[in-house]
Design an enzyme around this catalytic site. Structure first.
Site, PDB file in Angstrom:
ATOM      1  N   SER A  36      25.951  10.359  20.740  1.00  0.00           N
ATOM      2  CA  SER A  36      25.781   8.874  20.668  1.00  0.00           C
ATOM      3  C   SER A  36      24.967   8.348  21.814  1.00  0.00           C
ATOM      4  CB  SER A  36      27.042   8.121  20.800  1.00  0.00           C
ATOM      5  OG  SER A  36      27.966   8.625  19.802  1.00  0.00           O
TER       6      SER A  36
HETATM    7  N1  SAH Z   1      31.582  11.758  20.655  1.00  0.00           N
HETATM    8  C1  SAH Z   1      30.464  12.498  20.247  1.00  0.00           C
HETATM    9  C2  SAH Z   1      29.344  12.065  19.262  1.00  0.00           C
HETATM   10  C3  SAH Z   1      29.385  13.364  18.466  1.00  0.00           C
HETATM   11  S1  SAH Z   1      28.814  12.590  16.619  1.00  0.00           S
HETATM   12  C4  SAH Z   1      29.478  12.557  21.554  1.00  0.00           C
HETATM   13  O1  SAH Z   1      29.746  11.950  22.510  1.00  0.00           O
HETATM   14  O2  SAH Z   1      28.559  13.582  21.501  1.00  0.00           O
HETATM   15  C5  SAH Z   1      30.356  12.592  15.636  1.00  0.00           C
HETATM   16  C6  SAH Z   1      30.994  14.155  15.502  1.00  0.00           C
HETATM   17  O3  SAH Z   1      32.078  13.951  14.443  1.00  0.00           O
HETATM   18  C7  SAH Z   1      30.158  15.005  14.949  1.00  0.00           C
HETATM   19  O4  SAH Z   1      30.159  16.284  15.871  1.00  0.00           O
HETATM   20  C8  SAH Z   1      30.865  15.468  13.594  1.00  0.00           C
HETATM   21  O5  SAH Z   1      30.676  16.931  13.321  1.00  0.00           O
HETATM   22  C9  SAH Z   1      32.314  15.260  13.977  1.00  0.00           C
HETATM   23  N2  SAH Z   1      33.054  14.755  12.844  1.00  0.00           N
HETATM   24  C10 SAH Z   1      32.777  14.390  11.478  1.00  0.00           C
HETATM   25  N3  SAH Z   1      33.887  14.454  10.902  1.00  0.00           N
HETATM   26  C11 SAH Z   1      34.707  14.852  11.522  1.00  0.00           C
HETATM   27  C12 SAH Z   1      36.207  14.978  11.149  1.00  0.00           C
HETATM   28  N4  SAH Z   1      36.888  14.836   9.776  1.00  0.00           N
HETATM   29  N5  SAH Z   1      37.002  15.619  11.905  1.00  0.00           N
HETATM   30  C13 SAH Z   1      36.650  15.782  13.304  1.00  0.00           C
HETATM   31  N6  SAH Z   1      35.143  15.664  13.611  1.00  0.00           N
HETATM   32  C14 SAH Z   1      34.366  15.111  12.960  1.00  0.00           C
END
Ligand code: SAH
Length: 215
Positions: free
Chosen positions: A60
């Site tokens: 993000s």
């Molecule tokens: N907090 C992260 C943002 C990553 S983007 C950071 O600081 O880098 C969002 C993430 O959510 C992705 O890696 C995606 O694979 C995950 N995601 C999406 N749906 C999900 C679910 N149902 N359970 C767990 N993770 C999920």
């Protein structure tokens, strides 16, 4: 200690955009974002923008991390559940503000990479699992705070159920295609109060696990 000038200007940019909480700003200043971005993007580690990571996901934008962390109102005694570990950057920021971060990721590849980063930075209060975060983490519930870093169509019921009374959840909701907004939900005695924050853009919250995580 001298600070990377790119980091100094990012910190100034966050303050200019309205981030006021000094604990949040300190936590962001403490976490080396270059550890969480892919090597190909290391020169952009302190640009205020989201960047691609593995598995088609993104780390993000620092402003959004700051805003969500501030809205979450994290205290040192809190147990915080994060859905969507991704790079691990948001977990690392939270780890400096709370008692323990519990973070769930559906891609094993991302969870493994994040684990190596937490080890390298000696972050001892982050607990991870590979799973479908739409179900929360029932065994360890309830949580004082819940943060979801991927956009759902609606608030997953399991997450509402796993929020402590008085607890706060911050998450993006995509009410219709292409329109996402960040909300803060507070669990009160009477039920749940929902407050609109800002429009945002996140990758989708996807139910179930990809093949690579099922082995
Ligand atoms: N907090 C992260 C943002 C990553 S983007 C950071 O600081 O880098 C969002 C993430 O959510 C992705 O890696 C995606 O694979 C995950 N995601 C999406 N749906 C999900 C679910 N149902 N359970 C767990 N993770 C999920």
């Amino acid at each position: 200690m001298t600070q990377d000038p790119r980091k100094t200007s990012l910190m100034a940019a966050l303050q200019k955009q309205g981030i006021r909480d000094s604990r949040v700003l300190d936590a962001i200043a403490t976490v080396p974002r270059e550890v969480f971005v892919e090597d190909a993007f290391s020169d952009q580690a302190y640009a205020d923008q989201a960047l691609p990571i593995s598995c088609g996901q993104t780390i993000s934008q620092p402003y959004v991390v700051a805003l969500m962390t501030e809205a979450l109102d994290v205290k040192a005694v809190h147990r915080v559940l994060e859905i969507g570990t991704g790079s691990g950057y948001q977990s690392a920021v939270l780890s400096h503000l709370c008692k323990r971060v519990y973070t769930v990721e559906r891609f094993r590849t991302l969870a493994d990479k994040a684990a190596r980063r937490f080890d390298a930075l000696k972050l001892k209060n982050v607990t991870q699992t590979v799973g479908d975060g739409t179900k929360g983490w029932l065994r360890l519930a309830p949580f004082d705070r819940i943060i979801v870093t991927a956009a759902a169509k609606d608030v997953p019921q399991a997450l509402l159920d796993q929020l402590e009374p008085g607890g706060v959840m911050v998450l993006p909701i995509e009410e219709r295609a292409g329109k996402q907004d960040l909300y803060r939900i507070t669990r009160t005695e009477a039920g749940f109060e929902r407050q609109h924050l800002v429009p945002v853009r996140f990758v989708p919250l996807v139910e179930g696990l990809p093949k690579e995580s099922l082995a």
